[in-house]
Design an enzyme around this catalytic site. Structure first.
Site, PDB file in Angstrom:
ATOM      1  N   LYS A  85       0.823  -1.215   0.000  1.00  0.00           N
ATOM      2  CA  LYS A  85       0.000   0.000   0.000  1.00  0.00           C
ATOM      3  C   LYS A  85       0.858   1.266   0.000  1.00  0.00           C
ATOM      4  O   LYS A  85       0.461   2.290  -0.545  1.00  0.00           O
ATOM      5  CB  LYS A  85      -0.945  -0.005   1.193  1.00  0.00           C
ATOM      6  N   GLU A 107     -10.598   6.827   3.079  1.00  0.00           N
ATOM      7  CA  GLU A 107     -11.477   5.980   3.866  1.00  0.00           C
ATOM      8  C   GLU A 107     -10.716   4.697   4.114  1.00  0.00           C
ATOM      9  O   GLU A 107      -9.829   4.314   3.347  1.00  0.00           O
ATOM     10  CB  GLU A 107     -12.782   5.711   3.124  1.00  0.00           C
ATOM     11  N   SER A 376       2.175  -9.678  -0.687  1.00  0.00           N
ATOM     12  CA  SER A 376       1.790  -8.258  -0.671  1.00  0.00           C
ATOM     13  C   SER A 376       1.999  -7.595   0.685  1.00  0.00           C
ATOM     14  O   SER A 376       2.180  -6.379   0.761  1.00  0.00           O
ATOM     15  CB  SER A 376       0.329  -8.115  -1.097  1.00  0.00           C
TER      16      SER A 376
HETATM   17  C1  LIG Z   1      -4.992  -4.068   1.180  1.00  0.00           C
HETATM   18  C2  LIG Z   1      -4.237  -5.308   0.957  1.00  0.00           C
HETATM   19  C3  LIG Z   1      -4.497  -6.163  -0.137  1.00  0.00           C
HETATM   20  C4  LIG Z   1      -5.625  -5.946  -1.121  1.00  0.00           C
HETATM   21  O1  LIG Z   1      -5.473  -4.874  -1.979  1.00  0.00           O
HETATM   22  P1  LIG Z   1      -5.141  -4.980  -3.531  1.00  0.00           P
HETATM   23  O2  LIG Z   1      -5.481  -3.631  -4.034  1.00  0.00           O
HETATM   24  O3  LIG Z   1      -5.954  -6.058  -4.149  1.00  0.00           O
HETATM   25  O4  LIG Z   1      -3.687  -5.274  -3.644  1.00  0.00           O
HETATM   26  C5  LIG Z   1      -3.689  -7.271  -0.314  1.00  0.00           C
HETATM   27  N1  LIG Z   1      -2.692  -7.563   0.546  1.00  0.00           N
HETATM   28  C6  LIG Z   1      -2.416  -6.780   1.614  1.00  0.00           C
HETATM   29  C7  LIG Z   1      -1.307  -7.166   2.528  1.00  0.00           C
HETATM   30  C8  LIG Z   1      -3.180  -5.635   1.859  1.00  0.00           C
HETATM   31  O5  LIG Z   1      -2.901  -4.879   2.936  1.00  0.00           O
END
Ligand SMILES: *Cc1c(COP(=O)(O)O)cnc(C)c1O
Length: 416
Positions: A85, A107, A376
């Site tokens: 993010k 938000e 992610s």
């Molecule tokens: C917010 C989040 C996601 C989902 O968001 P995408 O826009 O689909 O990438 C995925 N993994 C983590 C660790 C997140 O914090």
């Protein structure tokens, strides 16, 4: 920029009053996009503030269990605030400075996007207001605490179901009255144009690095790339670099929740429970019932629990370039445990969807498969959910003890 359409998906369905703001934002985005100095400034901030490039880690132990197949993990968990993010939020922050605005609003549901936005605002000297459903404010106390300590104002939204969608409405209401000096930091590659293209651009740094890293470490492109899909930003971030190479299979993994047959999931592209519609400012697949009402979604991972999906991914689904699958809550927790035990990595529940699908497919992939999983984010934030899912008795005792301590200090005295 084809007016923000990706095949039939995307667009900008916005109220008249916001149209000038979106025109300005699109112009600022296009000018930054064609200015190499802007991307250099972005790379500098990401390197020196967020720790980029993130490593591409060879998963030696998981690979060893699968013959000659090789598995790599792209380490977005190592970013500032523990997830990809930061890539998006810091990019939008630089754009806000370029536009000369002084205030940001956002938000947040589970609080991760709010946290990332609050750190960015502190770093770049911007006023920051985060809208959050009252229900979520109660559930996510630790994130609210940090956002406030970082200098952000957290506004609990008391209307409707007091969750994310009510927070979105409230943030939009703020923006209509404040757009001259305020930017709305959207958290994923969704919403009205230019947000999907803009967020995907900032996240493309993931794939640019991963492509260079795999070529340097293995001398060839990967055969398969897996990423989890909430709104779609981390998936697009890594997929974009491999779109021109048809030999690279791209797999997006959605929240299978209790299983697709249960109806309790958030699989928009991997299930048959979604239909094309227009909502939240754009056209895409939304989970909806026969009457076109939005369905309730479910996932063990808060970040994947969303009814819409990036119009860019909807298009890549329709053209067949990206394959979509869903991983169930149970399989995701098992994959998370396996990744911890074998590689010493605590992945986020969201990211563990990609891990689960990759581990499920790995034994039947070709002998020479070269796989990248986009991790992610990291899982520290999920300790309550994970400990609960694993059923750890020590954790239960810990929570009870804390509750007792607070009750003892409570001026109203311990409750019966
Ligand atoms: C917010 C989040 C996601 C989902 O968001 P995408 O826009 O689909 O990438 C995925 N993994 C983590 C660790 C997140 O914090």
């Amino acid at each position: 920029m084809n007016l923000g359409y990706f095949g039939p998906f995307g667009g900008a369905f916005i109220p008249e009053i916001l149209q000038e703001t979106f025109r300005q934002l699109t112009a600022a985005f296009e000018s930054a996009h064609s200015d190499p100095a802007f991307w250099r400034e972005y790379l500098d901030l990401m390197a020196n503030y967020s720790g980029r490039p993130t490593p591409l880690t060879f998963a030696a132990n998981l690979s060893a269990a699968h013959g000659r197949r090789r598995l790599y993990i792209k380490r977005e968990d190592l970013n500032q605030t523990g997830a990809h993010k930061a890539n998006n939020v810091l990019g939008q922050g630089l754009l806000v400075k370029r536009m000369g605005k002084k205030r940001v609003i956002a938000e947040t549901g589970a609080g991760q996007h709010g946290m990332a936005t609050a750190t960015m605002a502190a770093r770049l000297g911007l006023e920051c207001v985060i809208y959050m459903g009252e229900e979520d404010v109660e559930r996510q106390r630790s994130n609210v605490f940090w956002m406030e300590q970082l200098g952000a104002t957290v506004v609990p939204v008391t209307s409707g179901s007091r969750t994310l969608k009510d927070a979105i409405n409230e943030a939009l209401r703020d923006w209509v009255g404040s757009m001259d000096d305020t930017h709305y930091v959207l958290g994923t590659a969704c919403g009205a144009h230019p947000f999907p293209a803009m967020v995907a651009w900032f996240q493309s740094i993931i794939g640019q690095e991963a492509r260079e890293q795999i070529l340097a470490q293995e001398g060839r492109l990967p055969s398969h790339v897996y990423a989890c899909v909430g709104g779609g930003s981390n998936a697009l971030g890594i997929f974009q670099a491999f779109l021109p190479d048809p030999q690279v299979a791209l797999i997006g993994v959605e929240a299978g929740g209790h299983g697709l047959a249960s109806g309790r999931h958030a699989a928009r592209l991997a299930s048959r429970d979604a239909a094309i519609g227009v909502a939240h400012g754009y056209k895409t697949f939304f989970l909806q019932d026969e009457d076109g009402q939005m369905r309730d979604t479910h996932s063990v991972a808060a970040g994947l629990d969303y009814v819409g999906v990036s119009p860019i991914l909807a298009h890549l689904h329709q053209t067949g370039r990206v394959r979509f699958e869903a991983a169930t809550d149970v399989d995701v927790v098992a994959a998370l445990k396996r990744l911890m035990r074998t590689e010493g990595l605590i992945g986020a529940l969201e990211s563990s969807h990609a891990v689960a699908q990759a581990l499920a497919e790995l034994p039947r992939l070709p002998d020479d498969a070269l796989v990248i999983v986009n991790l992610s984010g990291r899982g520290d934030k999920d300790i309550f959910t994970i400990a609960e899912a694993i059923g750890d008795p020590g954790w239960r005792r810990f929570i009870r003890r804390k509750a007792d301590l607070y009750a003892r200090d409570d001026p109203e005295g311990p409750r019966p």
